[in-house]
Design a protein around this motif. Structure first.
Motif, PDB file in Angstrom:
ATOM      1  N   LEU A  36      -2.113  -2.777  -5.907  1.00  0.00           N
ATOM      2  CA  LEU A  36      -3.505  -3.036  -5.544  1.00  0.00           C
ATOM      3  C   LEU A  36      -3.915  -4.468  -5.867  1.00  0.00           C
ATOM      4  O   LEU A  36      -4.536  -5.144  -5.037  1.00  0.00           O
ATOM      5  CB  LEU A  36      -4.426  -2.064  -6.270  1.00  0.00           C
ATOM      6  CG  LEU A  36      -4.590  -0.681  -5.655  1.00  0.00           C
ATOM      7  CD1 LEU A  36      -5.394   0.212  -6.589  1.00  0.00           C
ATOM      8  CD2 LEU A  36      -5.286  -0.767  -4.305  1.00  0.00           C
ATOM      9  N   SER A  37      -3.576  -4.939  -7.060  1.00  0.00           N
ATOM     10  CA  SER A  37      -3.947  -6.308  -7.424  1.00  0.00           C
ATOM     11  C   SER A  37      -3.220  -7.326  -6.546  1.00  0.00           C
ATOM     12  O   SER A  37      -3.776  -8.378  -6.220  1.00  0.00           O
ATOM     13  CB  SER A  37      -3.667  -6.572  -8.902  1.00  0.00           C
ATOM     14  OG  SER A  37      -2.295  -6.418  -9.197  1.00  0.00           O
ATOM     15  N   LEU A  84      -7.070   2.246   1.732  1.00  0.00           N
ATOM     16  CA  LEU A  84      -6.801   2.992   0.501  1.00  0.00           C
ATOM     17  C   LEU A  84      -8.082   3.603  -0.064  1.00  0.00           C
ATOM     18  O   LEU A  84      -8.069   4.723  -0.583  1.00  0.00           O
ATOM     19  CB  LEU A  84      -6.162   2.070  -0.531  1.00  0.00           C
ATOM     20  CG  LEU A  84      -4.722   1.648  -0.238  1.00  0.00           C
ATOM     21  CD1 LEU A  84      -4.275   0.555  -1.199  1.00  0.00           C
ATOM     22  CD2 LEU A  84      -3.781   2.840  -0.328  1.00  0.00           C
ATOM     23  N   LEU A 119      -6.926  -2.541   1.599  1.00  0.00           N
ATOM     24  CA  LEU A 119      -7.762  -2.017   0.522  1.00  0.00           C
ATOM     25  C   LEU A 119      -8.783  -1.017   1.062  1.00  0.00           C
ATOM     26  O   LEU A 119      -9.046   0.019   0.439  1.00  0.00           O
ATOM     27  CB  LEU A 119      -8.487  -3.159  -0.189  1.00  0.00           C
ATOM     28  CG  LEU A 119      -7.629  -4.075  -1.060  1.00  0.00           C
ATOM     29  CD1 LEU A 119      -8.452  -5.240  -1.567  1.00  0.00           C
ATOM     30  CD2 LEU A 119      -7.009  -3.308  -2.222  1.00  0.00           C
ATOM     31  N   SER A 137       0.825  -1.218   0.000  1.00  0.00           N
ATOM     32  CA  SER A 137       0.000   0.000   0.000  1.00  0.00           C
ATOM     33  C   SER A 137       0.855   1.262   0.000  1.00  0.00           C
ATOM     34  O   SER A 137       0.386   2.333  -0.393  1.00  0.00           O
ATOM     35  CB  SER A 137      -0.958  -0.001   1.197  1.00  0.00           C
ATOM     36  OG  SER A 137      -0.260   0.142   2.415  1.00  0.00           O
ATOM     37  N   SER A 197      -1.230   0.334  -9.398  1.00  0.00           N
ATOM     38  CA  SER A 197      -2.191  -0.648  -9.886  1.00  0.00           C
ATOM     39  C   SER A 197      -1.708  -2.075  -9.612  1.00  0.00           C
ATOM     40  O   SER A 197      -2.492  -2.938  -9.181  1.00  0.00           O
ATOM     41  CB  SER A 197      -2.425  -0.450 -11.384  1.00  0.00           C
ATOM     42  OG  SER A 197      -3.373  -1.362 -11.871  1.00  0.00           O
ATOM     43  N   TRP A 199     -11.838  -4.243  -6.143  1.00  0.00           N
ATOM     44  CA  TRP A 199     -11.263  -5.442  -5.532  1.00  0.00           C
ATOM     45  C   TRP A 199     -12.015  -5.837  -4.266  1.00  0.00           C
ATOM     46  O   TRP A 199     -12.223  -7.026  -4.003  1.00  0.00           O
ATOM     47  CB  TRP A 199      -9.786  -5.226  -5.226  1.00  0.00           C
ATOM     48  CG  TRP A 199      -8.891  -5.293  -6.422  1.00  0.00           C
ATOM     49  CD1 TRP A 199      -8.121  -4.289  -6.944  1.00  0.00           C
ATOM     50  CD2 TRP A 199      -8.656  -6.432  -7.259  1.00  0.00           C
ATOM     51  NE1 TRP A 199      -7.436  -4.726  -8.047  1.00  0.00           N
ATOM     52  CE2 TRP A 199      -7.745  -6.038  -8.264  1.00  0.00           C
ATOM     53  CE3 TRP A 199      -9.134  -7.739  -7.259  1.00  0.00           C
ATOM     54  CZ2 TRP A 199      -7.293  -6.908  -9.253  1.00  0.00           C
ATOM     55  CZ3 TRP A 199      -8.697  -8.614  -8.248  1.00  0.00           C
ATOM     56  CH2 TRP A 199      -7.787  -8.199  -9.233  1.00  0.00           C
ATOM     57  N   GLU A 215     -10.478   1.413  -8.124  1.00  0.00           N
ATOM     58  CA  GLU A 215      -9.819   0.109  -8.238  1.00  0.00           C
ATOM     59  C   GLU A 215      -9.854  -0.636  -6.913  1.00  0.00           C
ATOM     60  O   GLU A 215     -10.132  -1.841  -6.866  1.00  0.00           O
ATOM     61  CB  GLU A 215      -8.374   0.308  -8.710  1.00  0.00           C
ATOM     62  CG  GLU A 215      -7.666  -0.948  -9.140  1.00  0.00           C
ATOM     63  CD  GLU A 215      -8.018  -1.378 -10.558  1.00  0.00           C
ATOM     64  OE1 GLU A 215      -7.434  -2.358 -11.016  1.00  0.00           O
ATOM     65  OE2 GLU A 215      -8.888  -0.743 -11.177  1.00  0.00           O
ATOM     66  N   ALA A 216      -9.586   0.066  -5.817  1.00  0.00           N
ATOM     67  CA  ALA A 216      -9.630  -0.557  -4.490  1.00  0.00           C
ATOM     68  C   ALA A 216     -11.032  -1.052  -4.171  1.00  0.00           C
ATOM     69  O   ALA A 216     -11.214  -2.167  -3.652  1.00  0.00           O
ATOM     70  CB  ALA A 216      -9.159   0.443  -3.431  1.00  0.00           C
ATOM     71  N   VAL A 266       1.118   3.204  -3.255  1.00  0.00           N
ATOM     72  CA  VAL A 266      -0.032   3.976  -3.724  1.00  0.00           C
ATOM     73  C   VAL A 266       0.101   5.371  -3.122  1.00  0.00           C
ATOM     74  O   VAL A 266      -0.258   5.610  -1.973  1.00  0.00           O
ATOM     75  CB  VAL A 266      -1.358   3.326  -3.314  1.00  0.00           C
ATOM     76  CG1 VAL A 266      -2.533   4.113  -3.889  1.00  0.00           C
ATOM     77  CG2 VAL A 266      -1.409   1.878  -3.779  1.00  0.00           C
ATOM     78  N   ILE A 279      -7.684   5.195  -8.539  1.00  0.00           N
ATOM     79  CA  ILE A 279      -7.130   4.225  -7.601  1.00  0.00           C
ATOM     80  C   ILE A 279      -8.186   3.814  -6.580  1.00  0.00           C
ATOM     81  O   ILE A 279      -8.317   2.635  -6.224  1.00  0.00           O
ATOM     82  CB  ILE A 279      -5.892   4.800  -6.896  1.00  0.00           C
ATOM     83  CG1 ILE A 279      -4.732   4.951  -7.895  1.00  0.00           C
ATOM     84  CG2 ILE A 279      -5.469   3.915  -5.729  1.00  0.00           C
ATOM     85  CD1 ILE A 279      -4.242   3.634  -8.466  1.00  0.00           C
TER      86      ILE A 279
END
Length: 203
Positions: free
Chosen positions: A150-151, A166, A163, A121, A147, A183, A179-180, A124, A176
């Motif tokens: 994060l994955s 974030l 996650l 993390s 990215s 997921w 994206e978090a 990010v 971002i």
């Protein structure tokens, strides 16, 4: 003394995967992962890799080697470093065979999954602190690192708290954060469900 490892190494829980053509350096993490990792990165002048394995979300499938129908217990996180910087973050199944291209590979043992998620993390960055460079899709290296991080966090068995942090962190770009949240939407962790319940309750 640098050792050129050519033989395949047996995979066991939290052990090294099969590694070939790498100048292997194995060391245990006895303090914090962050401190051990940053020391290795800052001392890297020439290209090298840093890697470790941590528990992953149950049910994740292998894409190489022996396919585990029930999903492997761990997965591998690899960082390519050079000139004191992290250039790439990659994740792979533990039953893959890795060719190190004759570069040093620092393999860390005893890595805690929650510490790994926190370390990832840290890649990010707030928008104001991202030293992005132009690329053909308009997203620089820092965005690509974020990215990838994060994955990788999402694959952690205990990645939901990072996650969620974030997704709530101020100054993180909307892309971002989305994206978090994406997921988290795929997570079966009860903490992810609670996160969405809190969001809906606040509306």
């Amino acid at each position: 003394m640098r050792v050129l490892l050519m033989a395949a190494l047996t995979v066991s829980a939290f052990a090294q995967p099969k590694i070939e053509n790498a100048k292997l350096d194995t060391r245990a993490v006895t303090g914090s992962l962050e401190a051990t990792f940053r020391t290795l990165v800052s001392s890297s002048v020439d290209p090298a890799w840093i890697g470790y394995s941590v528990p992953q979300v149950p049910g994740e499938r292998s894409m190489c080697g022996t396919v585990s129908l029930e999903g492997a217990r761990e997965f591998v996180v690899l960082y390519r470093v050079a000139a004191g910087q992290v250039e790439k973050i990659r994740t792979y199944a533990t039953d893959c065979t890795f060719d190190g291209g004759d570069l040093p590979l620092h393999w860390l043992t005893g890595v805690d999954g929650s510490q790994s998620a926190l370390l990832l993390s840290s890649f990010v960055l707030p928008e104001t602190n991202r030293p992005d460079t132009n690329s053909k899709n308009g997203k620089g290296g820092a965005w690509q690192l974020a990215s990838s991080a994060l994955s990788a966090i999402a694959r952690h068995q205990d990645g939901a708290p990072a996650l969620i942090d974030l997704a709530r962190r101020p100054q993180i770009s909307p892309q971002i954060k989305q994206e978090a949240v994406r997921w988290l939407g795929r997570s079966k962790d009860p903490r992810a469900l609670k996160f969405f319940e809190e969001i809906l309750a606040a509306r």
